[in-house]
Design an enzyme around this catalytic site. Structure first.
Site, PDB file in Angstrom:
ATOM      1  N   ASP A 291       2.557   4.637 -10.722  1.00 38.44           N
ATOM      2  CA  ASP A 291       2.689   5.017 -12.124  1.00 38.44           C
ATOM      3  C   ASP A 291       3.934   5.888 -12.260  1.00 38.44           C
ATOM      4  O   ASP A 291       4.024   6.959 -11.663  1.00 38.44           O
ATOM      5  CB  ASP A 291       1.435   5.791 -12.552  1.00 38.44           C
ATOM      6  CG  ASP A 291       1.456   6.196 -14.019  1.00 38.44           C
ATOM      7  OD1 ASP A 291       2.433   5.880 -14.723  1.00 38.44           O
ATOM      8  OD2 ASP A 291       0.484   6.838 -14.463  1.00 38.44           O
ATOM      9  N   GLU A 293       5.455   8.273 -14.082  1.00 37.28           N
ATOM     10  CA  GLU A 293       5.365   9.361 -15.058  1.00 37.28           C
ATOM     11  C   GLU A 293       5.522  10.706 -14.338  1.00 37.28           C
ATOM     12  O   GLU A 293       5.232  10.822 -13.151  1.00 37.28           O
ATOM     13  CB  GLU A 293       4.017   9.343 -15.776  1.00 37.28           C
ATOM     14  CG  GLU A 293       3.742   8.096 -16.596  1.00 37.28           C
ATOM     15  CD  GLU A 293       2.437   8.184 -17.354  1.00 37.28           C
ATOM     16  OE1 GLU A 293       2.436   8.749 -18.471  1.00 37.28           O
ATOM     17  OE2 GLU A 293       1.411   7.699 -16.828  1.00 37.28           O
TER      18      GLU A 293
END
Length: 448
Positions: A291, A293
């Site tokens: 991910d 982020e």
């Protein structure tokens, strides 16, 4: 991996070539591929009996009819283990059979299928991954073989002694658990009335982090105290899920420093992938979820890093699958991981098993992860904490259109909105499985 091949008789013209010549050679060069388009390796889980569907493909149309077959070759695995510092065990040769030859017709670039079939045995352990190593041997015709891709490793797990979570529709439910707040054992609380199967197929532990060590100059896996407690006590928190047939996947997320999943140089990505393998081996995890982020990317990129890009994110996913061909690689369709290009001639959908849409996302992901089957595309993801739900009609459309995955985030029976969470899971049971949700009303509190 390396292999050397000889003809069965003097009338056959067979040579081995380096696959780097694919783009410049005028000759047809043959290689092995499975039904999902995977070259080099594939993972198969089975109960009682299993099979792998293989093909002989060619970079150009064949100039003559070619007949070839597969043979069990343990030296292929020995070479792989030596090259990758692994210790995978051979699947018992006596449990393997090859049902037919490859028939590659003149003017065609792909043969008919040949099946590699295998069966269970009391001697096999459900906790181990075994390998069926094969090589192709040409029996008649004239074609060149790719030296690397005329051998193949079929990674096999015999799950005959473990219950299956597979439901009739084939759709997988992915539960991404915010483990800072929630006990992952809550995934055991939800089953289907008619089938008796667990609602959940895959549990993501959200999340471990990718971090940078300023003293050593290296990237490493960081587990916050909540994640580390669960991993250190896997017999309590994770094994009961796996014993019901669920997969446990570790999330990898940025953590506010220079390291992230989309800015590692190639060698840095390879080294980090090996560290992820150590983590998965140590805690018996079934895969990784990346991910992009919360990283603080630096510009210009420091030594060992590159500017953030989907190409660098794809390289990391590729290296993780190279390091762990027997485990899942999942990507969040967000930021740099929302669309991943080919790496070393391999489409990203052949080394990323699941592409998971951001909340509400519903588009087909074929162009985001080329080569990924619809079964790996997770549509209409829901966020149970902030209340991002999806409509029943979306679930119906997803199923009718052949998509095979759906993600729920932050399920927690102790949240104030649990009645609405349960309603969403009831819709999943009804619309995706033609079944009724059963909640046992015995939730697990966070007890650490």
């Amino acid at each position: 991996m390396m292999g050397f091949f000889t003809a069965c008789d003097d009338s056959i013209d067979v040579t081995s070539v380096d696959e780097n010549q694919y783009t410049t050679s005028s000759d047809a060069i043959a290689y092995l591929v499975n039904n999902a388009g995977n070259r080099g390796t594939a993972m198969v889980e089975f109960r009682n009996q299993g099979q792998a569907e293989m093909y002989l493909a060619s970079s150009k149309n064949a100039e003559s009819d070619v007949v070839a077959n597969l043979k069990f070759d343990e030296e292929v695995l020995h070479a792989y283990n030596d090259e990758n510092s692994t210790e995978y065990e051979l699947f018992p040769k006596e449990l393997v059979s090859f049902n037919s030859d490859f028939q590659l017709k003149k003017g065609s670039n792909k043969s008919g299928k040949a099946l590699v079939q295998f069966a269970t045995s009391d001697a096999l352990s459900a906790q181990k991954t075994y390998v069926i190593p094969v090589r192709v041997e040409v029996k008649s015709g004239s074609i060149k073989l790719s030296e690397k891709e005329s051998v193949y490793l079929i990674f096999v797990k015999d799950l005959s002694t473990i219950p299956t979570v597979d439901k009739a529709s084939g759709i997988k439910i992915i539960s991404c658990m915010e483990v800072n707040d929630t006990n992952p054992l809550n995934n055991l609380c939800f089953t289907l009335k008619e089938s008796g199967k667990p609602l959940i197929d895959i549990v993501i532990l959200f999340s471990a982090n990718i971090n940078y060590n300023n003293e050593t100059g290296k990237v490493y896996v960081y587990n916050n105290p909540n994640v580390q407690h669960i991993l250190d006590n896997r017999e309590k928190y994770l094994k009961p899920l796996q014993d019901r047939g669920m997969k446990i996947v570790l999330g990898i997320l940025g953590n506010h420093d220079r390291a992230g999943v989309s800015n590692l140089a190639d060698e840095t990505a390879r080294v980090f992938a090996q560290e992820l393998k150590v983590v998965c081996d140590s805690y018996h995890l079934d895969g990784i979820f990346v991910d992009d982020e919360y990283s603080a990317y630096q510009n210009p990129a420091p030594v060992g890093f590159v500017s953030p890009s989907s190409a660098a994110a794809s390289r990391l996913c590729f290296e993780v699958k190279q390091a762990m061909p027997d485990r899942l690689v999942c990507a969040y369709a967000y930021g740099s991981t929302s669309s991943l290009p080919d790496i070393d001639g391999q489409q990203s959908g052949t080394f990323v098993d699941y592409g998971i849409h951001d909340y509400g996302g519903s588009s087909d992901l074929s162009s985001n992860y080329p080569g990924m089957p619809k079964s790996g595309m997770a549509l209409y993801s829901q966020e149970f904490n902030r209340g991002y739900w999806t409509a029943d009609s979306n679930l119906e459309n997803m199923r009718n259109d052949g998509y095979g995955s759906h993600m729920i985030f932050a399920m927690d029976p102790f949240r104030d909105n649990f009645d609405r969470q349960k309603q969403a899971m009831e819709s999943i049971a009804d619309k995706l499985f033609d079944d009724e949700l059963v909640y046992d009303e015995k939730p697990f509190k966070k007890d650490w």
